[in-house]
Design an enzyme around this catalytic site. Structure first.
Site, PDB file in Angstrom:
ATOM      1  NE  ARG A 126     -14.159  10.404 120.604  1.00 25.46           N
ATOM      2  CZ  ARG A 126     -13.806   9.733 119.370  1.00 25.46           C
ATOM      3  NH1 ARG A 126     -13.270  10.081 118.506  1.00 25.46           N
ATOM      4  NH2 ARG A 126     -14.271   8.278 119.334  1.00 25.46           N
ATOM      5  CB  THR A 170     -14.487  11.797 115.156  1.00 23.60           C
ATOM      6  OG1 THR A 170     -13.237  11.397 115.269  1.00 23.60           O
ATOM      7  CG2 THR A 170     -15.265  11.057 114.180  1.00 23.60           C
ATOM      8  CB  SER A 185     -10.824   9.608 111.761  1.00 22.95           C
ATOM      9  OG  SER A 185     -11.072  10.365 113.024  1.00 22.95           O
ATOM     10  N   GLY A 186      -8.977   7.998 109.912  1.00 27.32           N
ATOM     11  CA  GLY A 186      -9.036   7.443 108.584  1.00 27.32           C
ATOM     12  C   GLY A 186      -7.996   6.227 108.441  1.00 27.32           C
ATOM     13  CD  GLU A 188      -8.262   1.836 112.018  1.00 30.54           C
ATOM     14  OE1 GLU A 188      -8.996   3.154 112.321  1.00 30.54           O
ATOM     15  OE2 GLU A 188      -7.489   1.517 112.846  1.00 30.54           O
ATOM     16  CD1 TRP A 236      -7.757   8.389 115.562  1.00 23.87           C
ATOM     17  CD2 TRP A 236      -9.270   8.139 117.401  1.00 23.87           C
ATOM     18  NE1 TRP A 236      -7.516   7.009 116.405  1.00 23.87           N
ATOM     19  CE2 TRP A 236      -8.609   6.974 117.373  1.00 23.87           C
ATOM     20  CE3 TRP A 236     -10.349   8.396 117.943  1.00 23.87           C
ATOM     21  CZ2 TRP A 236      -9.018   5.915 118.317  1.00 23.87           C
ATOM     22  CZ3 TRP A 236     -10.716   7.384 119.040  1.00 23.87           C
ATOM     23  CH2 TRP A 236     -10.047   6.286 119.056  1.00 23.87           C
ATOM     24  CG  ASN A 254      -3.951   1.804 113.576  1.00 25.93           C
ATOM     25  OD1 ASN A 254      -4.960   2.630 114.009  1.00 25.93           O
ATOM     26  ND2 ASN A 254      -3.978   1.350 112.446  1.00 25.93           N
ATOM     27  CG  ASP A 296      -6.468  -0.665 115.805  1.00 21.53           C
ATOM     28  OD1 ASP A 296      -5.999   0.346 115.273  1.00 21.53           O
ATOM     29  OD2 ASP A 296      -7.739  -0.870 116.323  1.00 21.53           O
ATOM     30  CG  ASP A 298      -5.393   3.949 116.910  1.00 20.51           C
ATOM     31  OD1 ASP A 298      -6.015   2.805 116.905  1.00 20.51           O
ATOM     32  OD2 ASP A 298      -5.506   4.858 116.159  1.00 20.51           O
TER      33      ASP A 298
HETATM   34 CA    CA Z   1      -6.955   2.633 115.137  1.00 19.67          CA
END
Ligand code: CA
Length: 552
Positions: A126, A170, A185-186, A188, A236, A254, A296, A298
């Site tokens: 991004r 990201t 990120s991560g 999930e 993220w 989340n 979820d 976030d």
């Molecule tokens: Ca998420």
């Protein structure tokens, strides 16, 4: 010293310090430059430029187009400094002549073969940060890299986290009080997530603040047993910075897994915003939007900073159109809730209690936690996903690409295995589509959540939004149309069909007396991957950067 507000100043600077960006400079607003993710530290994505306006925008034409030679989702926001535009893809960092679109240098990211090719949710980068002659960016294999802004040469590279455990990078780094701040990120994949501080000079690690406390730490009692170890809370999207308060506001993702039955408690600091000291990473305050969240939701998306009138008093606020469907206004000096109202259809909570700051949940949430199948609004993609909105302080309006659909939610057991999905939700039929438009670009009053106007879209828009002093709002369609709207009425004023879907973040700047608008194009993000929307089958991938200016 380097305010660079005049042409003479520009020349002087380019002679003495062509690629210097000081901490001081990053706090200035100069329409020749785009030095920050979000266009400015407050992430308003607003420019005072007026050359392209509601009358002239019909003369907007392509100035140039540059291929990224990359076919992934292109969500990166370019930066602009001294006539050079810096942009990232997942696979390269590129410097471009801002006037001609000519590629100056391109440095590929060298990925090891074991780098995951499927991550949640799309192969994406991004953007970068620009500081003291360096372009600083994250990579998918969770490394932080600094490149020489003049040559593209890699100056240093730091390990952030282990990609085999599900960590990826990201988001664009942030520079605050001379410190590089990065997220991860991560969530999930059952990771336990964090925000890091780094030294821009050599990439040395300065501090790490975990977003999920362990049992012996403050807030650790909001997680039973060892659930915090896999508790998610990813970071993220880039936080915003208030240089006067020396505070960064970073949104937290989340809790993991989505299935909340095994993690009773508020699960701090998931689905929250943290106010952090950039020098140390110390948490000054937190506000949690969605305690013990199963859906979820976030809370990572852009935290817009502005000073607005609250009951007759100019107040330093933070505005967040949260994925949970409410738009929040907080006093950012102390984290106190000022307003919270739905900006899309919401059924998991009826309201937010202004006294306690907590959502008043409905039986939809109760049933979902008990394992029943429920229809939820908004869906797990939210009332708005990551795609950033824009705030026009003069008009008092925030422009957002909102999502007009719900979902079917049923919790199922989740078992942690390193590097594998850890969500605990039945994903076989997750969407509840409406008749008609699945998305609206809305002009929202942050204090009420009410829309002054809304521009529908059959396929929801997933691009960033830019607004300008010319009274124009820019956004893009997943089918490739780059569009301009009247800020006051929502009337569509202009549209241009690019070659793929738009998930990028438009920017604008001034170059030799002309106003430019640019946006990354290239489909491959979360909606195109997971919606099953057949109308996107005919949209080819193909990353590129488009720039526009007025036909003389
Ligand atoms: Ca998420």
């Amino acid at each position: 010293m380097r305010r660079l507000l005049t042409a003479a100043g520009l020349v002087a600077c380019s002679m003495t310090a062509a690629h210097a960006q000081t901490a001081q400079e990053l706090t200035k607003t100069d329409t020749h430059y785009v030095l920050n993710y979000g266009m400015d530290y407050g992430q308003q994505r607003y420019s005072p430029l007026t050359q392209i306006n509601a009358d002239t925008v019909k003369r907007l034409v392509p100035a140039w187009n540059l291929s990224y030679d990359d076919s992934r989702s292109e969500e990166s926001q370019p930066l602009v400094y001294n006539g050079v535009l810096y942009v990232t893809t997942n696979s390269a960092t590129i410097a471009v002549d801002a006037k001609t679109g000519k590629q100056i240098w391109k440095t590929k990211v060298e990925y090891p073969p074991e780098t995951p090719r499927v991550v949640c949710c799309g192969i994406i980068n991004r953007g970068a940060a620009l500081y003291e002659g360096k372009i600083i960016r994250g990579t998918l294999d969770a490394k932080l890299v600094a490149l020489d802004a003049k040559t593209g040469k890699v100056l240093w590279k730091s390990d952030v986290a282990d990609m085999k455990a599900g960590y990826t990078m990201t988001g664009a780094p942030q520079i605050a009080d001379g410190v590089i701040m990065t997220g991860i990120s991560g969530a999930e994949f059952g990771t336990r997530d964090f925000i890091d501080g780094w030294d821009p000079a050599d990439g040395k690690h300065l501090w790490r603040t975990y977003t999920v406390p362990l049992p012996n730490e403050k807030g650790g009692d909001t997680w039973p047993g060892d659930t915090a170890k896999y508790g998610g809370g990813s970071t993220w999207i880039t936080g915003s910075f208030d240089p006067e308060l020396h505070t960064v506001y970073w949104g937290i993702g989340n809790p993991g897994p989505f299935n909340a039955s095994g993690r009773k408690g508020d699960n701090l600091y998931t689905c929250s915003v943290l106010a952090l000291d950039p020098k140390t990473g110390a948490i000054k305050w937190h506000y949690q939007f969605s305690p013990n969240n199963p859906f979820d939701y976030d809370s990572v998306a852009e935290m817009i900073l502005s000073t607005i009138d609250v009951k007759g008093t100019p107040t330093k606020v933070l505005i967040d159109a949260n994925r949970n469907g409410f738009i929040y206004v907080l006093d950012r000096t102390n984290g106190k809730l000022i307003a919270a109202n739905p900006y899309v259809k919401v059924n998991w909570a009826s309201s937010v209690d202004l006294a306690t700051g907590r959502p008043v949940e409905t039986d939809v949430s109760t049933k979902a936690r008990a394992g029943e199948m429920v229809d939820i609004y908004p869906s797990i993609l939210g009332g708005k996903n990551w795609e950033p909105g824009s705030f026009d302080a003069k008009r008092g309006l925030a422009f957002y690409n909102t999502l007009n659909f719900g979902g079917h939610y049923k919790a199922v057991p989740a078992e942690y295995k390193q590097g594998e999905w850890y969500v605990g939700m039945d994903l076989s039929n997750p969407w509840a589509w409406p008749e008609g438009p699945r998305g609206y670009l809305k002009a929202v009053d942050p204090m009420t959540g009410k829309a002054k106007w809304e521009a529908p879209s059959d396929i929801p828009r997933f691009s960033g939004v830019l607004s300008t002093g010319g009274g124009v709002v820019f956004s893009g369609q997943l089918t490739g149309e780059f569009e301009a709207f009247n800020s006051d009425t929502g009337e569509k004023l202009w549209s241009f069909k690019t070659g793929s879907g738009i998930e990028g973040q438009p920017i604008t700047w001034e170059q030799d007396g002309e106003q430019y608008v640019a946006v990354s194009v290239g489909i491959g993000g979360v909606y195109s991957l997971f919606s099953g929307d057949e109308r996107l089958a005919a949209v080819p991938p193909g990353g590129s950067l488009w720039a526009f200016k007025l036909l003389k």
